[in-house]
Motif scaffolding. Structure first.
Motif, mmCIF file in Angstrom:
data_model
loop_
_atom_site.group_PDB
_atom_site.id
_atom_site.type_symbol
_atom_site.label_atom_id
_atom_site.label_comp_id
_atom_site.label_asym_id
_atom_site.label_seq_id
_atom_site.Cartn_x
_atom_site.Cartn_y
_atom_site.Cartn_z
ATOM 1 N N ALA A 131 0.828 -1.201 0.000
ATOM 2 C CA ALA A 131 0.000 0.000 0.000
ATOM 3 C C ALA A 131 0.868 1.258 0.000
ATOM 4 C CB ALA A 131 -0.906 -0.010 1.228
ATOM 5 N N VAL A 132 0.393 2.267 -0.708
ATOM 6 C CA VAL A 132 1.074 3.555 -0.719
ATOM 7 C C VAL A 132 0.045 4.643 -0.495
ATOM 8 C CG1 VAL A 132 2.951 2.819 -2.242
ATOM 9 C CG2 VAL A 132 0.856 3.761 -3.231
ATOM 10 N N TYR A 133 0.518 5.707 0.119
ATOM 11 C CA TYR A 133 -0.328 6.877 0.315
ATOM 12 C C TYR A 133 0.067 7.902 -0.739
ATOM 13 C CZ TYR A 133 -2.482 10.971 2.436
ATOM 14 O OH TYR A 133 -3.228 12.102 2.660
ATOM 15 N N VAL A 134 -0.861 8.239 -1.601
ATOM 16 C CA VAL A 134 -0.588 9.133 -2.723
ATOM 17 C C VAL A 134 -0.996 10.553 -2.356
ATOM 18 C CG1 VAL A 134 -1.072 9.668 -5.130
ATOM 19 C CG2 VAL A 134 -0.869 7.280 -4.390
ATOM 20 N N ILE A 135 -0.035 11.464 -2.481
ATOM 21 C CA ILE A 135 -0.300 12.880 -2.247
ATOM 22 C C ILE A 135 -0.388 13.568 -3.602
ATOM 23 C CG2 ILE A 135 0.526 14.989 -1.141
ATOM 24 C CD1 ILE A 135 2.193 13.239 0.731
ATOM 25 N N PRO A 136 -1.568 14.034 -3.998
ATOM 26 C CA PRO A 136 -1.688 14.683 -5.314
ATOM 27 C C PRO A 136 -1.022 16.053 -5.320
ATOM 28 C CG PRO A 136 -3.764 14.808 -4.119
ATOM 29 C CD PRO A 136 -2.854 13.962 -3.281
ATOM 30 N N ILE A 137 -0.383 16.388 -6.416
ATOM 31 C CA ILE A 137 0.284 17.678 -6.586
ATOM 32 C C ILE A 137 -0.601 18.547 -7.483
ATOM 33 C CG2 ILE A 137 2.373 18.862 -7.342
ATOM 34 C CD1 ILE A 137 2.819 16.962 -5.011
ATOM 35 N N ARG A 138 -1.285 19.510 -6.887
ATOM 36 C CA ARG A 138 -2.196 20.356 -7.662
ATOM 37 C C ARG A 138 -1.499 21.616 -8.175
ATOM 38 N NH1 ARG A 138 -5.498 18.112 -3.638
ATOM 39 N NH2 ARG A 138 -7.268 16.936 -4.492
ATOM 40 N N SER A 139 -0.573 22.134 -7.402
ATOM 41 C CA SER A 139 0.162 23.320 -7.834
ATOM 42 C C SER A 139 1.652 22.977 -7.855
ATOM 43 C CB SER A 139 -0.100 24.493 -6.880
ATOM 44 O OG SER A 139 0.714 25.595 -7.215
ATOM 45 N N ARG A 140 2.164 22.685 -9.029
ATOM 46 C CA ARG A 140 3.566 22.295 -9.132
ATOM 47 C C ARG A 140 4.500 23.434 -8.718
ATOM 48 N NH1 ARG A 140 4.046 18.755 -14.753
ATOM 49 N NH2 ARG A 140 2.558 17.125 -14.135
ATOM 50 N N LEU A 141 4.098 24.670 -9.021
ATOM 51 C CA LEU A 141 4.937 25.812 -8.669
ATOM 52 C C LEU A 141 5.083 25.930 -7.159
ATOM 53 C CD1 LEU A 141 6.531 28.316 -9.483
ATOM 54 C CD2 LEU A 141 4.368 29.607 -9.459
#
Length: 665
Positions: free
Chosen positions: A410-420
């Motif tokens: 299992a992995v916990y995925v952290i979404p990247i919404r603002s790359r900057l």
């Protein structure tokens, strides 16, 4: 293999290869490079995740254990009376936790495990070869390879030993962990046997008793995993019997060590003192502070010239040290992590694995067992190379268990919404961490260079270098201590008031930063005595001189509270009382020093003088005879500088005074 994975493999290989090279990674420049490698790897992983639009953090069974241990370290740092070393060790622990997660994230295929294992084996074989060269070619009594301590080299070699032993007992197969299609069975066995023989010879040359114990532990683990308890137990018994009756350097050392070094079997007293400290400080004394609180719990070593002469930097047990510095709860948390780790190891070994995969995991499991046992016999995990090796092997076991379950887990995925925003944050994190690590490393290098200049008499250059070290790292008491010492020597030579004030300010600042170190108070006391310009014999002092002397008495009183078993501080206080005409106080402190350290002859000489002045000639004569008898007793014995300071005293004035008084009487 993608670019990020290739760079990760390169960085972790560089970490494994570099960490043992500078005294096992214990030097400050080595620590700086190790930390920068971890920070660099973290930055690369963050950059790759931000570019991909997601950060994947593995969900581990021991995630709460890791979090709790780092949390306890943080609490111990916040409550620490001397913040600098505690912050340093907090950075170390956080760095190991980061490395652990980076490794588990990276090792997502068996080829990674094989590659990392090969790097470990190559480093171990290289260390063994270097140790054999030191022992056989250069006649080093106890070779230590690139480590500063042969015991730690033995622990490092054991990990490679268990891996290769496991590969050997699982036998030669095409496609095994260390074979190649072009490699014949004979060549494979020859190479493996040569490597194992070299490792065992290097272990013997280190003459490490703890090293042989952990080697036996690792061997028993491998044999048990392969053949079961009965065969492993029989082999262990046979090895123990051979060790008892077959002459080897280690056997000879065990037989004579207790006669040559009375401190060598004093671990039990150290452990008792550590337990007492845990009882007295259930929340811990602060990370990295054991060496400063040890004098409160020191124990005598009867038979030594200096009974309380040695200050233990560690209790020679990593678990007790973490309990002393972080509280007993840290031992429970760490133990829970060990239980979870071996549960993962058992699950991996119960899975269907290919022969070469099983051989690697069994060998790495044996190496982890050896490292954990070694930590109970010595402070081995304070050695960066060994700590990194334990983190690496633990991460490999967890990764192997995940791979054995036919997936990456299992992995916990952290979404990247603002790359900057994420990019700026990650860049700031990496740059701040890198700058902090570099700042501390450069400050130490400046301090080392300035210390050498001070010893060479280059006072002005030394002062400038020490000022730079203080400016870079103002929270480290040692730098203020060093700068104050240079100013104090300048004051003794010139008697300039400004030099005294500068030395006083630096010593006071060092004491404020580190209120636990009695040596800093001793230096301040010496500065006060120097300011009083005391002659060789008691004389009439003016009011200002008496102020300095009484200030020194008070400082030594504080030093005695921090180091109650130090005869030197009591003796210095006795001398000051004598100079001030306080005979009873002088005699009381001198007797206390004599009782603590019967071989501390300056205290006996002072008592003799006090008794001569008081007309107690018979007592003074008895003291003189005792001094001469002890000097004669220890004359043929080899002595270090501290022993010499205890025994060197000029009895000519006492002898003359006793004779003159006796005749006059």
């Amino acid at each position: 293999m993608n670019m990020t994975a290739s760079i990760s493999l390169l960085l972790v290989s560089a970490l494994v290869i570099f960490s043992p090279l500078q005294e096992g990674g214990t030097t400050h420049p080595a620590q700086m490079i190790i930390r920068l490698l971890i920070v660099t790897w973290l930055g690369i992983v963050l950059a790759a995740g931000i570019r991909a639009g997601r950060l994947a953090v593995p969900v581990l069974t021991m995630r709460y254990v890791v979090l709790a241990f780092v949390g306890l370290a943080l609490v111990a740092t916040i409550l620490s009376p001397y913040a600098h070393p505690s912050r340093q060790w907090l950075i170390v622990i956080a760095g190991y936790a980061t490395l652990f997660y980076l490794l588990v994230s990276f090792v997502d295929r068996w080829e990674h495990i094989r590659g990392l294992t090969v790097v470990i084996v190559l480093m171990g074989v290289g260390e063994a070869g270097w140790a054999i060269m030191q022992g056989l070619a250069w006649n080093v009594l106890r070779p230590s390879g690139t480590f500063f301590n042969p015991n730690f080299l033995a622990g490092y070699l054991t990990v490679t030993w268990t891996i290769l032993l496991s590969v050997a007992i699982y036998g030669y197969r095409h496609g095994s962990a260390v074979s190649r299609p072009w490699m014949s069975s004979a060549l494979w066995w020859f190479g493996l046997s040569t490597a194992l023989g070299g490792l065992f010879l290097a272990l013997l040359l280190t003459q490490s008793r703890g090293g042989m114990i952990v080697c036996l532990v690792g061997t028993v683990f491998v044999l048990t995993a392969r053949y079961g308890w009965k065969l492993a137990g029989g082999c262990a018994a046979a090895v123990v019997l051979l060790g008892l009756f077959v002459p080897t350097p280690i056997r000879d050392r065990v037989l004579v060590e207790h006669q040559q070094n009375l401190v060598t079997y004093a671990r039990w007293q150290m452990w008792q003192g550590a337990v007492t400290q845990m009882v007295d400080h259930p929340m811990g004394i602060g990370l990295g502070l054991y060496q400063y609180t040890y004098p409160l719990y020191a124990f005598p070593v009867d038979g030594e010239i200096t009974r309380f002469g040695k200050v233990a930097q560690t209790p020679h047990n990593d678990y007790l040290q973490m309990g002393v510095e972080m509280g007993p709860g840290a031992i429970l948390v760490f133990g829970s992590g060990v239980v979870l780790l071996f549960r993962e190891l058992r699950q991996a070994l119960q899975s269907r694995l290919r022969r070469w995969q099983r051989s690697l995991i069994v060998g790495i499991g044996g190496g982890v067992s050896a490292l954990l046992v070694h930590a109970a016999l010595d402070s081995s995990l304070r050695e960066s190379a060994l700590a990194i090796l334990l983190v690496l092997c633990s991460a490999v076991i967890l990764s192997a268990a995940r791979l054995a379950r036919r997936g990456t887990g299992a992995v916990y995925v952290i979404p990247i919404r603002s790359r900057l925003a994420w990019g700026i944050g990650a860049a700031c994190l990496v740059m701040v961490a890198g700058a902090e690590v570099t700042r501390m490393g450069v400050a130490w290098m400046k301090f080392e260079r300035a210390s050498r200049q001070a010893m060479a008499g280059e006072t002005d250059a030394a002062i400038e270098g020490l000022k730079t070290a203080v400016a870079l790292d103002p929270g480290k008491a040692l730098y203020h201590h060093g700068l104050g010492s240079v100013y104090a020597r300048a004051f003794e030579a010139s008697r300039e008031k400004q030099a005294f004030q500068l030395a006083y300010a630096e010593f006071k600042r060092a004491i404020e930063l580190n209120p636990l170190d009695s040596r800093l108070l001793g230096l301040l006391g010496q500065l006060y005595v120097s300011a009083a310009h005391v002659p060789a014999a008691p004389a009439a002092f003016d009011d200002q001189q008496k102020v300095w002397l009484r200030a020194a008495v008070q400082v030594y009183e504080r030093a005695i509270q921090l180091a109650p078993f130090s005869a030197l501080y009591r003796y210095e206080q006795a001398r000051l009382h004598w100079m001030l005409g306080e005979r009873s106080d002088a005699e009381r402190r001198a007797i206390e020093a004599e009782n603590l350290e019967p071989n501390f002859l300056p205290a006996r000489a002072l008592l003799a003088r006090l008794w001569i002045e008081n007309g107690q000639i018979d007592q003074a004569r008895d003291q003189l005879r005792e001094i001469l008898a002890r000097q004669a007793r220890y004359k043929p014995q080899s002595k270090n500088s501290l022993d010499q300071a205890f025994l060197n005293v000029d009895v000519t004035p006492i002898r003359a005074a006793v004779g003159e008084k006796a005749v006059a009487g």
